[in-house]
Design an enzyme around this catalytic site. Structure first.
Site, PDB file in Angstrom:
ATOM      1  N   ASP A 152       0.852  -1.189   0.000  1.00 48.63           N
ATOM      2  CA  ASP A 152       0.000   0.000   0.000  1.00 48.63           C
ATOM      3  C   ASP A 152       0.886   1.236   0.000  1.00 48.63           C
ATOM      4  O   ASP A 152       1.784   1.358   0.849  1.00 48.63           O
ATOM      5  CB  ASP A 152      -0.893   0.029   1.239  1.00 48.63           C
ATOM      6  N   ASP A 165     -15.493  -3.196  -0.212  1.00 46.53           N
ATOM      7  CA  ASP A 165     -14.995  -2.880   1.119  1.00 46.53           C
ATOM      8  C   ASP A 165     -16.202  -2.645   2.017  1.00 46.53           C
ATOM      9  O   ASP A 165     -17.041  -1.788   1.711  1.00 46.53           O
ATOM     10  CB  ASP A 165     -14.116  -1.627   1.077  1.00 46.53           C
TER      11      ASP A 165
END
Length: 241
Positions: A11, A131
Site C-alpha cells: 500500500d 470494502d
C-alpha cells in the site's frame, strides 16, 4: 489463481509503503520504499503482489504512478493494482502496460458498466473491490456508505464479467486483531468467481480460517510488515494443512 495464495500488500501513500488502521488517514505506519518492498516480497516467494495507490483511492488521482511503473519493471510475478482507477481507458492502459489485474472500487459502484467495458477487451482482469464497514459497501477511501449489501453487489459484478471479488472488512483492517469469516463465507457461497479476503489477519490461523471460509486467496499487510509471521511460514502452513 488456481491454488490458495497468500498475497503481500504494498500500500502506497506519498511514495512510501504504509499500513492504515481501519482505513483512516493519519493512522499510518510507514515501511519504506515501495520498489524495495515489492522486490523483497518476490525474493521471499510471493507469487502475486497486491498494490494499492492510497492517494488515488482517497483523492482519485494516481500519485504513486512512478513507483508502480518501477514495480512492474522489476517484478516478474502477477501484479494487481487498485486505487484511483476511474475509467475503462485508464484501466486498459495499466493492463497493457504490464499489470495483470486492475481492482475497481469506487468506479465500479458509481458506474457498474465499467466492469463490462474492460472485460470485453481484457476478460478476467477486473477484480471488484467490495470494502465493507458495518456490513455495508463503502467507497472513496472507505469514507462514504453506499447502502449496498456485499453479496448482492458481488453477484451483480460477476454477471458483468468481473474475474474476482476482493472483500475487505474495514471494521478489522490494519488492527492485527483477527478476522471475521462469516462475511467471506456468505460471499464465497454466492458467487462462482474467486473471492480474495483482506482485513484483520494477525496470525497464520487467521489465514487458514479464511481459506476454510471459502476464500481463494488472502491479502496480508500489517501482520507481515510487523513480523507476526513470515510469508514462507504462512505458505508452508497452507501447503501442509
Amino acid at each position: 489463481m488456481n491454488e490458495f495464495e497468500v498475497i503481500p500488500a504494498v500500500d502506497m501513500q506519498d511514495g512510501q509503503v504504509v499500513q492504515l488502521v481501519g482505513g483512516e488517514r493519519g493512522t499510518e505506519t510507514t515501511y519504506g520504499d515501495p520498489v524495495e518492498a515489492a522486490t523483497d516480497w518476490v525474493e521471499a516467494g510471493a507469487e502475486t503482489l497486491h498494490l494499492v495507490d492510497l492517494d488515488g483511492a482517497f483523492e482519485g488521482e494516481r500519485k504513486n504512478a512512478d513507483a508502480i511503473d518501477a514495480i512492474v519493471d522489476a517484478c516478474e510475478i502477477d501484479l494487481q493494482l487498485g486505487g484511483g482507477i476511474r475509467t475503462a481507458e485508464g484501466a486498459r492502459g495499466l493492463l497493457d502496460q504490464g499489470l495483470d489485474r486492475v481492482i475497481l472500487g469506487t468506479a465500479a459502484v458509481e458506474n457498474p458498466e465499467i466492469v463490462e467495458e474492460i472485460s470485453e477487451t481484457h476478460p478476467g482482469t477486473v477484480t471488484v473491490s467490495l470494502d465493507a464497514k458495518d456490513g455495508e459497501v463503502v467507497v472513496s477511501g472507505w469514507q462514504e456508505g453506499t447502502g449496498l449489501d456485499p453479496v448482492e453487489a458481488a453477484t451483480r459484478y460477476e454477471n458483468l464479467g468481473a474475474g474476482a471479488i476482493l472483500f475487505t472488512n474495514v471494521d478489522v483492517e490494519g488492527q492485527l486483531d483477527g478476522v471475521r469469516t462469516e462475511p467471506v463465507e456468505r460471499l464465497a457461497a454466492a458467487v462462482d468467481i474467486p473471492v480474495i479476503a483482506s482485513g484483520g489477519v494477525a496470525t497464520i490461523e487467521d489465514i487458514l480460517a479464511l481459506r476454510e471460509a471459502g476464500a481463494s486467496a488472502v491479502v496480508v499487510g500489517s501482520a507481515l510488515y510487523e513480523g507476526e509471521f513470515t510469508l514462507e511460514d504462512a505458505q508452508q502452513a497452507v501447503e501442509e494443512s
